[in-house]
Design a protein around this motif. Structure first.
Motif, PDB file in Angstrom:
ATOM      1  N   THR A  42       0.863  -1.283   0.010  1.00 36.61           N
ATOM      2  CA  THR A  42      -0.110  -0.156   0.074  1.00 36.61           C
ATOM      3  C   THR A  42       0.917   1.174  -0.075  1.00 36.61           C
ATOM      4  OG1 THR A  42      -0.035   0.047   2.454  1.00 36.61           O
ATOM      5  CG2 THR A  42      -1.886  -1.176   1.162  1.00 36.61           C
ATOM      6  N   ASP A  44       0.256   5.241   0.855  1.00 40.28           N
ATOM      7  CA  ASP A  44      -0.791   6.320   1.132  1.00 40.28           C
ATOM      8  C   ASP A  44      -2.205   5.872   1.322  1.00 40.28           C
ATOM      9  OD1 ASP A  44       1.315   8.205   1.282  1.00 40.28           O
ATOM     10  OD2 ASP A  44       0.857   9.102  -0.743  1.00 40.28           O
ATOM     11  N   GLY A  45      -2.210   4.640   1.823  1.00 39.72           N
ATOM     12  CA  GLY A  45      -3.600   3.948   2.117  1.00 39.72           C
ATOM     13  C   GLY A  45      -4.178   3.372   1.015  1.00 39.72           C
ATOM     14  N   VAL A  46      -3.493   3.428  -0.118  1.00 37.79           N
ATOM     15  CA  VAL A  46      -3.970   2.915  -1.611  1.00 37.79           C
ATOM     16  C   VAL A  46      -3.048   1.572  -1.983  1.00 37.79           C
ATOM     17  CG1 VAL A  46      -4.586   3.265  -4.126  1.00 37.79           C
ATOM     18  CG2 VAL A  46      -4.740   5.258  -2.431  1.00 37.79           C
ATOM     19  N   ALA A 143       0.256  14.255 -12.051  1.00 35.43           N
ATOM     20  CA  ALA A 143       1.404  13.565 -11.060  1.00 35.43           C
ATOM     21  C   ALA A 143       2.852  13.904 -11.499  1.00 35.43           C
ATOM     22  CB  ALA A 143       1.459  12.177 -10.838  1.00 35.43           C
ATOM     23  N   ARG A 242       2.934  10.090  -6.488  1.00 33.51           N
ATOM     24  CA  ARG A 242       1.891  10.949  -6.370  1.00 33.51           C
ATOM     25  C   ARG A 242       0.588  10.340  -6.788  1.00 33.51           C
ATOM     26  NH1 ARG A 242       6.466  13.278  -6.517  1.00 33.51           N
ATOM     27  NH2 ARG A 242       6.954  15.345  -5.733  1.00 33.51           N
ATOM     28  N   PRO A 244      -1.624   7.763  -5.650  1.00 35.59           N
ATOM     29  CA  PRO A 244      -2.578   7.499  -4.569  1.00 35.59           C
ATOM     30  C   PRO A 244      -3.490   8.605  -4.066  1.00 35.59           C
ATOM     31  CG  PRO A 244      -0.596   6.153  -4.248  1.00 35.59           C
ATOM     32  CD  PRO A 244      -0.093   7.134  -5.316  1.00 35.59           C
ATOM     33  N   GLY A 245      -2.587   9.791  -3.936  1.00 34.17           N
ATOM     34  CA  GLY A 245      -3.086  11.081  -3.318  1.00 34.17           C
ATOM     35  C   GLY A 245      -4.039  11.622  -4.364  1.00 34.17           C
ATOM     36  N   LEU A 246      -3.803  11.745  -5.835  1.00 32.08           N
ATOM     37  CA  LEU A 246      -4.577  12.136  -6.466  1.00 32.08           C
ATOM     38  C   LEU A 246      -5.897  11.085  -7.056  1.00 32.08           C
ATOM     39  CD1 LEU A 246      -1.834  12.891  -9.376  1.00 32.08           C
ATOM     40  CD2 LEU A 246      -3.372  14.755  -8.105  1.00 32.08           C
ATOM     41  N   GLY A 248      -7.144   8.415  -4.691  1.00 32.06           N
ATOM     42  CA  GLY A 248      -7.816   8.071  -3.653  1.00 32.06           C
ATOM     43  C   GLY A 248      -7.950   6.393  -3.685  1.00 32.06           C
ATOM     44  N   ALA A 249      -8.628   6.121  -2.474  1.00 29.32           N
ATOM     45  CA  ALA A 249      -8.779   4.630  -2.175  1.00 29.32           C
ATOM     46  C   ALA A 249      -9.756   3.935  -2.840  1.00 29.32           C
ATOM     47  CB  ALA A 249      -8.713   4.390  -0.696  1.00 29.32           C
TER      48      ALA A 249
END
Length: 291
Positions: A42, A44-46, A143, A242, A244-246, A248-249
């Motif tokens: 994983t 950043d949580g993704v 990204a 970059r 995962p932050g763009l 999302g999960a």
């Protein structure tokens, strides 16, 4: 549903850093073994999955990459968004070595590869008018810019068989007559298969050279390519970090229809379908075959 970002890394990119719970896993597919084990974890949580297209140590040539097994393995793991990263030559002066291009079209000149999961026993025709996912491509473009990479949005990728590079005559044909922007050896049939597997797919071309058309760069210089590969791999890792932050999960249904590409694609009547082929299609086409 949960998002899982898959990355298929090309020449020079054999791993991604920073994954929590990073584990190399073996995935068996009915199409044979993938290029290598797949690195999962994983970021950043993704959820993430990374596959080196040529295998660690670069053991597969462009023609021997097991494309169907690679795409099946990603789908089987739960990948929803697949980012292809590959080394390419440039046909444009302003798209220089070290730049990235977010590809949105392809011309396929490969001849030695299996290009579909479907065939005798289950015929299917998917649309490739727009072979990449606009939303995922936009995220890759954003990204790349955030990572400080010189990036160009949109471009046509000429897929050649290889492993040799182009003659000068071929390079000029692809550039001047066909209007291509970059040239590589691996995005076809990868993009075809990703569409058949109902994956959102984006192609990031990492430019290493000017192919052989450029008057000041008369032929592909392998030493220069290798030097550029290392720098491009670092940039690619920065781009991937970059995403995962763009994105999302959570993965919502694709607004562009990538995850429903098979809805009207199957032509073989259910009673005429080959059970053996149906079993091989359990991952890539299970959604429609079970419906």
């Amino acid at each position: 549903m949960d998002r899982m970002i898959g990355v298929i890394g090309g020449s020079g990119l054999y791993e991604i850093a920073g994954l929590s719970g990073a584990t190399w896993v073996t995935v068996d597919t009915p199409w044979g073994a993938p290029s290598d084990q797949i690195l999962t974890g994983t970021l950043d949580g993704v959820k993430m999955a990374f596959l080196p297209r040529h295998g660690r140590g670069h053991v597969h040539s462009p023609s021997t990459v097991p494309y169907r097994a690679n795409i099946d393995a990603m789908k089987r793991l739960g990948v929803t968004d697949l980012v292809s990263v590959s080394a390419c030559g440039s046909f444009r002066e302003d798209r220089a070595p070290g730049d990235f291009v977010i590809v949105d079209q392809f011309i396929d000149r490969t001849t030695l590869r299996e290009k579909s999961f479907f065939g005798t026993g289950c015929v299917a025709h998917v649309s490739l008018a727009h072979p990449t996912c606009p939303a995922l491509s936009d995220a890759c473009h954003t990204a790349a810019g955030a990572a400080g990479i010189t990036v160009h949005k949109g471009g046509t990728y000429l897929a050649m068989e290889g492993p040799q590079f182009s003659t000068m005559a071929e390079s000029k044909l692809y550039r001047e007559v066909w209007g291509c922007d970059v040239i590589g050896m691996t995005n076809m049939p990868e993009a075809n298969l990703a569409r058949e597997a109902e994956l959102c797919y984006a192609s990031v071309a990492m430019i290493t050279d000017y192919d052989s058309w450029h008057p000041q760069h008369g032929e592909v210089d392998i030493a220069e390519i290798i030097a550029t590969l290392g720098a491009n791999a670092d940039k690619a890792r920065a781009l991937v970090a970059r995403l995962p932050g763009l994105l999302g999960a959570a993965h919502d249904p694709c607004a562009h229809g990538c995850n429903t590409a098979l809805d009207v694609a199957l032509l073989t009547a259910p009673e005429a379908r080959d059970p053996a082929l149906m079993a091989r299609l359990d991952a890539v086409a299970g959604r429609v075959l079970k419906g």
